[in-house]
Each structure stands twice: as C-alpha cells, then as structure tokens.
Design an enzyme around this catalytic site. Structure first.
Site, short mmCIF file in Angstrom:
data_model
loop_
_atom_site.label_atom_id
_atom_site.label_comp_id
_atom_site.label_asym_id
_atom_site.label_seq_id
_atom_site.Cartn_x
_atom_site.Cartn_y
_atom_site.Cartn_z
N GLY A 246 4.79 -1.32 11.53
CA GLY A 246 3.67 -0.38 11.53
C GLY A 246 3.97 1.05 11.92
O GLY A 246 3.12 1.92 11.72
N GLU A 288 8.92 -6.06 13.21
CA GLU A 288 8.94 -6.21 11.74
C GLU A 288 8.81 -4.85 11.06
O GLU A 288 7.88 -4.63 10.28
CB GLU A 288 7.79 -7.11 11.28
CG GLU A 288 7.71 -8.47 11.93
CD GLU A 288 6.45 -9.25 11.55
OE1 GLU A 288 5.59 -8.71 10.81
OE2 GLU A 288 6.32 -10.39 12.00
N PRO A 289 9.70 -3.92 11.31
CA PRO A 289 9.53 -2.59 10.73
C PRO A 289 9.92 -2.53 9.25
O PRO A 289 10.90 -3.14 8.83
CB PRO A 289 10.50 -1.72 11.54
CG PRO A 289 11.57 -2.66 11.98
CD PRO A 289 10.92 -4.02 12.14
N ARG A 291 8.47 0.55 6.71
CA ARG A 291 8.42 1.97 6.33
C ARG A 291 9.30 2.86 7.22
O ARG A 291 9.95 3.79 6.71
CB ARG A 291 6.97 2.46 6.43
CG ARG A 291 6.74 3.82 5.86
CD ARG A 291 5.34 4.34 6.24
NE ARG A 291 4.31 3.36 6.12
CZ ARG A 291 3.50 3.22 5.06
NH1 ARG A 291 3.60 4.05 4.04
NH2 ARG A 291 2.58 2.28 5.04
N ARG A 327 1.65 4.85 -4.82
CA ARG A 327 0.96 5.20 -3.57
C ARG A 327 -0.08 6.31 -3.72
O ARG A 327 -1.17 6.20 -3.17
CB ARG A 327 1.96 5.54 -2.46
CG ARG A 327 2.98 4.42 -2.20
CD ARG A 327 3.79 4.64 -0.93
NE ARG A 327 2.97 4.52 0.23
CZ ARG A 327 2.53 5.55 0.93
NH1 ARG A 327 2.88 6.76 0.61
NH2 ARG A 327 1.75 5.35 1.97
N TYR A 331 -3.66 4.96 -2.77
CA TYR A 331 -4.15 5.34 -1.42
C TYR A 331 -4.43 6.83 -1.29
O TYR A 331 -4.63 7.31 -0.17
CB TYR A 331 -3.10 5.01 -0.35
CG TYR A 331 -2.44 3.67 -0.45
CD1 TYR A 331 -3.16 2.50 -0.23
CD2 TYR A 331 -1.08 3.57 -0.73
CE1 TYR A 331 -2.53 1.26 -0.29
CE2 TYR A 331 -0.46 2.33 -0.80
CZ TYR A 331 -1.18 1.19 -0.59
OH TYR A 331 -0.56 -0.03 -0.65
N CYS A 357 -1.68 6.26 -19.40
CA CYS A 357 -3.01 6.54 -19.94
C CYS A 357 -4.10 6.15 -18.94
O CYS A 357 -4.84 5.17 -19.15
CB CYS A 357 -3.19 5.80 -21.25
SG CYS A 357 -2.03 6.40 -22.46
N GLU A 358 -4.16 6.86 -17.86
CA GLU A 358 -5.17 6.65 -16.81
C GLU A 358 -5.37 8.00 -16.13
O GLU A 358 -4.38 8.68 -15.81
CB GLU A 358 -4.66 5.71 -15.71
CG GLU A 358 -4.27 4.33 -16.14
CD GLU A 358 -5.35 3.28 -15.89
OE1 GLU A 358 -6.38 3.61 -15.28
OE2 GLU A 358 -5.11 2.15 -16.31
N TYR A 385 7.70 1.14 -0.23
CA TYR A 385 6.55 0.84 -1.09
C TYR A 385 6.54 1.71 -2.34
O TYR A 385 5.48 2.11 -2.83
CB TYR A 385 5.24 0.96 -0.29
CG TYR A 385 5.26 0.17 0.99
CD1 TYR A 385 5.25 -1.22 0.95
CD2 TYR A 385 5.36 0.79 2.24
CE1 TYR A 385 5.31 -1.96 2.13
CE2 TYR A 385 5.42 0.05 3.42
CZ TYR A 385 5.39 -1.31 3.35
OH TYR A 385 5.46 -2.05 4.50
N1 LLP Z 1 4.76 -7.17 8.97
C1 LLP Z 1 3.69 -7.53 8.26
C2 LLP Z 1 3.09 -8.85 8.50
C3 LLP Z 1 3.17 -6.66 7.29
O1 LLP Z 1 2.09 -7.02 6.61
C4 LLP Z 1 3.78 -5.40 7.07
C5 LLP Z 1 3.26 -4.48 6.06
C6 LLP Z 1 4.92 -5.08 7.83
C7 LLP Z 1 5.37 -5.98 8.78
C8 LLP Z 1 5.65 -3.78 7.66
O2 LLP Z 1 4.87 -2.71 8.03
P1 LLP Z 1 5.48 -1.22 8.12
O3 LLP Z 1 6.47 -1.17 9.25
O4 LLP Z 1 6.11 -0.91 6.82
O5 LLP Z 1 4.30 -0.37 8.39
N2 LLP Z 1 1.82 -0.53 0.48
C9 LLP Z 1 1.34 0.19 1.64
C10 LLP Z 1 1.78 -0.48 2.92
C11 LLP Z 1 1.39 -1.91 3.03
C12 LLP Z 1 1.88 -2.56 4.30
C13 LLP Z 1 1.72 -4.02 4.23
N3 LLP Z 1 2.23 -4.72 5.37
C14 LLP Z 1 1.78 1.63 1.54
O6 LLP Z 1 2.41 2.00 0.55
O7 LLP Z 1 1.45 2.43 2.40
#
Ligand code: LLP
Length: 429
Positions: A246, A288-289, A291, A327, A331, A357-358, A385
């Site tokens: 996150g 669980e990193p 991004r 993205r 978003y 075409c959108e 992503y």
């Molecule tokens: N763990 C779980 C259970 C998750 O669902 C996610 C992301 C992560 C870890 C990794 O999170 P991060 O460290 O990357 O924030 N497609 C979206 C982001 C979707 C995230 C989904 N879950 C975007 O492009 O912003």
C-alpha cells in the site's frame, strides 16, 4: 524516484546509461522500459531496513506483490534479492515458479480462489493462504483433506480503516468485498481452529494502495495486534502478522512516506507489543509491497503520431493507448509526460490520447509540451499496474518490455504480434 533512474543527459532522456531514443529505434514503440537499479534499490530499502530490526524472535519477510509487475525476469531479479511473493491467482503462482521464486515464501490473497488454484498451491506447498471467507476456508480444508495435506492459513481481516486513497484502490473499509468483517474475526478463527486439515498460522490485512501517509496502516496494525491478543486468550496462537502493501509513490508532486520510516514505525510497534506479550515466541512480520517497488522503476515510451486540433482543443495522438496503460482512463490517474529529446519549438497544452476507439482513451490531460510529430514521449511512473493491466483491445499487441542494467539492455518480453493474439482462436468448420 524515477528522476534518479530516468533522467536527462544532454537533453536526452535516459534509462540508467541508455538513451531512450536508441531503445525506441531498436525495439519499436509502445515500449515498457525498466531500470534494474531502481527495482534493486526499492526492494533493497525494504530488505535492508527489515534486517536492521530482525531478531531471533522477530523475522521479517517481504513478499513482493506480483500483480503490480509480473514479468518473470523481474520476479527472478527480486527473488535473487531475497523477496517472497504475494500472489492472487494460479497464473501468478506459475509465474513465480517459472521465475525460480521460492514457493515456501509465497502467500496467496484474493476473494475468489478456485479449487484448481487451491490444489496447485497445495502441490507447491506455499507458505500461506490469506483466506477471505468461511466458504473459502471450508473449500481449502476439504481439498487439503483429499490431498492428505494440512493447509497453512491466515485470515485477511478487514480492519474498517479509511486508507484515504482512490475509492477503486481502497480495500479496508466495511463496504469493500475484501477480508473478514472485523466483528466476525474471532468466531471465524474458532471455526478454522476446529478444522482437521487447516493449520492456523497468521493474520493479515491490506487496506488499500497508493497511501501517502502511513497513519492508516499503523491504525490497522494496532487493530490487528489487539486481535492477536484476543485470539491468544482463546488459545489460538499465531506465528505471523502480515500488514499488506500500500505504500504510495510520487507520480506528480506527492510526498509519500519513506519506506525506511514506515518500516521503523511498524517494527517499533510490533517490537513493543512482542516484548510485553510474547517475548519468547518467534513471530514473522510480512509486507506485501507492489507499487513502491515497481512503480517508479519503469516508464512507457510512445511515439507521437499526429498533432491535431478539434474545435480549438489540441490533441497529441500517440501510438500508446489505454490498452497499454489503463490507469488514466480507469482511475483518472496522473502520469508525468516527458519528451525523450528536449526541443526548441513552441510549447502548447495538449490532451495526449491513444489510437483506441474510445473517448476514454487518454493518457494525460492539459500538458504543456514542446513537441513535433514523430517525437518520442515517456510516460513516467508506469512500472506498476502498467503492463500487468495491459490488454489486447482493438487487437493491439501488448508492448515489448526491456530491462536496462547500466549500459546493458535485455529484452524481457517481445512485442506481441496479431498472430500471437488470435493464436488461441479457431474457425468453425
Ligand atoms: N496485497 C494485496 C492483498 C493487494 O490487494 C495489493 C494490491 C497489494 C498487496 C499491493 O499493493 P501496493 O503495494 O501495490 O499498493 N491497479 C491499481 C492498484 C490496485 C491494487 C490492488 N491491490 C492501480 O493501478 O493503482
């Protein structure tokens, strides 16, 4: 930050020591370009800080979130650096295995695990299932029983904390589909403890993505530690706490919390809790990193095809579209846009759009750019992503991917051809 690994040298944008225009010539566009040093640095910040806080009874494990960028060359790189993996499908498990990742360092999250995916995970003897419902728990128990196994599980707890991020990537609120509702956690653990083919080992949560401030994460951690204490009173002893991913990155001018600062606050909390509750027991702390490791380790290169003006509005049409980088349209996400070669031509505000075409096919809005047709543009912060969410919409082959390492360049995925795209389709006789 991308600035370190994707920077201008003599007015030409580079990836480490390689000029991006040379990569576009060699591999074509659209092209994802990654920096090996950036990946290594970002994961290294997690691993090095964790090491500082590791003790005989407090073990850290960083499980890179595969969904953010799942190319097997990247997974292999991170595995060699010591990463475990957070997966959300059987497909991702197959990738980790193909990349030489250690299945005993794999945790499996997601609300919809199928029987085949559960079987595959048990065959690989993954570290833990992050279970999201009682039905899933029962299914895992049944399948493990048939296979003569015991499945290690943790429950993904929905801590009802507001991650204060985009609603589509906020996951820890009551109204979200994820996890076990906070008030049901204790009875759910009791059910798990009674099942024959289940070994209850941990607790986890993930409250959302692109969090700039770690306060909501620390609030969730407090709630989790409280639950661990209550479970202990019921005779259920856990051996790991997983607080998800996150941590956000800088796309524009955000100031995300620094990884070492965040981790030091987590370890301070857990260390204090452990000292007063279970000083003699070994606990593992997992992260669980996604991004924060991959986001600023990659860019998307596109070539400007046409400049056009419709009713006074200026459009820059590039050969990369929403199918390559979803993205912005999904978003309204911001990605920096930089010309690969700085030019001395008049600047103008453009909406940068793709060929799909959108009307939703845009990559950036209202950007002041000094460009001409044929120029290359770099869409920054696209390592997370980006390619992992790319599609073949409009029968467009997904981009090639290259990994730059100093002056070296490795093609880690070739460009898809139309034949690749329809290879799995069959004519009706
Ligand atoms: N763990 C779980 C259970 C998750 O669902 C996610 C992301 C992560 C870890 C990794 O999170 P991060 O460290 O990357 O924030 N497609 C979206 C982001 C979707 C995230 C989904 N879950 C975007 O492009 O912003």
């Amino acid at each position: 930050m991308t600035e370190n690994y994707f920077a201008y040298k003599d007015d030409i944008l580079m990836a480490e020591d390689v000029a991006l225009d040379a990569l576009a010539e060699q591999f074509g566009t659209p092209l994802y370009v990654y920096s090996k040093a950036a990946f290594t640095d970002h994961l290294g910040q997690y691993i090095k800080t964790c090491k500082q806080y590791e003790t005989a009874n407090l073990r850290p494990l960083v499980c890179y979130s595969v969904k953010s960028n799942s190319n097997i060359a990247i997974l292999n790189l991170l595995a060699k650096q010591g990463a475990g993996f957070d997966i959300v499908s059987g497909g991702e498990l197959a990738r980790v295995a193909a990349a030489g990742g250690d299945p005993h360092k794999v945790i499996y999250s997601g609300v919809g695990k199928t029987p085949a995916e559960i079987r595959l995970s048990l065959e690989h003897d993954i570290l833990c299932f992050n279970v999201e419902s009682l039905s899933e728990l029962r299914r895992i128990n049944q399948i493990a029983g048939k296979m003569g196994r015991k499945a290690r599980i943790s429950f993904r707890v929905n801590p009802d904390v507001d991650a204060k991020t985009h609603p589509y990537i906020s996951t820890g609120l009551k109204k979200n589909k994820f996890g076990i509702p906070f008030e049901e956690v204790l009875p759910t653990y009791s059910v798990a403890a009674s099942l024959e083919h289940i070994e209850v080992v941990g607790i986890d949560c993930h409250i959302g993505s692109q969090l700039l401030d770690d306060a909501p994460l620390l609030e969730a951690l407090d709630k989790i530690l409280n639950l661990v204490n209550q479970l202990e009173e019921k005779g259920i002893r856990l051996s790991h706490i997983d607080i998800g991913g996150g941590i956000g990155i800088r796309y524009e001018d955000e100031q995300p919390v620094a990884i070492p600062d965040y981790l030091s606050r987590v370890f301070a909390k857990i260390g204090e809790w452990q000292a007063s509750h279970c000083p003699d027991r070994q606990m593992t702390v997992m992260f669980e990193p996604g991004r924060s490791i991959s986001g600023n380790a990659g860019i998307l290169l596109g070539r400007l095809q046409y400049l056009k003006t419709n009713s006074g509005k200026h459009f820059a049409v590039v050969d990369a579209g929403m199918n390559d980088l979803m993205r912005p349209s999904l978003y309204e996400a911001y990605h920096g846009v930089k010309p690969v070669i700085k030019r001395n031509v008049p600047a103008q505000a453009y909406e940068i759009v793709g060929p799909i075409c959108e009307s939703g096919d845009w990559l950036a809005r209202d950007r002041e750019l000094a460009v001409e047709e044929g120029d290359l543009l770099a869409f920054m912060s696209a390592g997370a992503y980006g390619m992992s969410m790319a599609s073949n919409y409009n029968t467009r082959g997904r981009p090639a991917e290259v990994l730059v390492d100093g002056q070296e360049v490795h093609l880690i995925r070739r460009r898809e051809t139309p034949e690749d795209i329809f290879a799995l389709e069959t004519l009706v006789p």
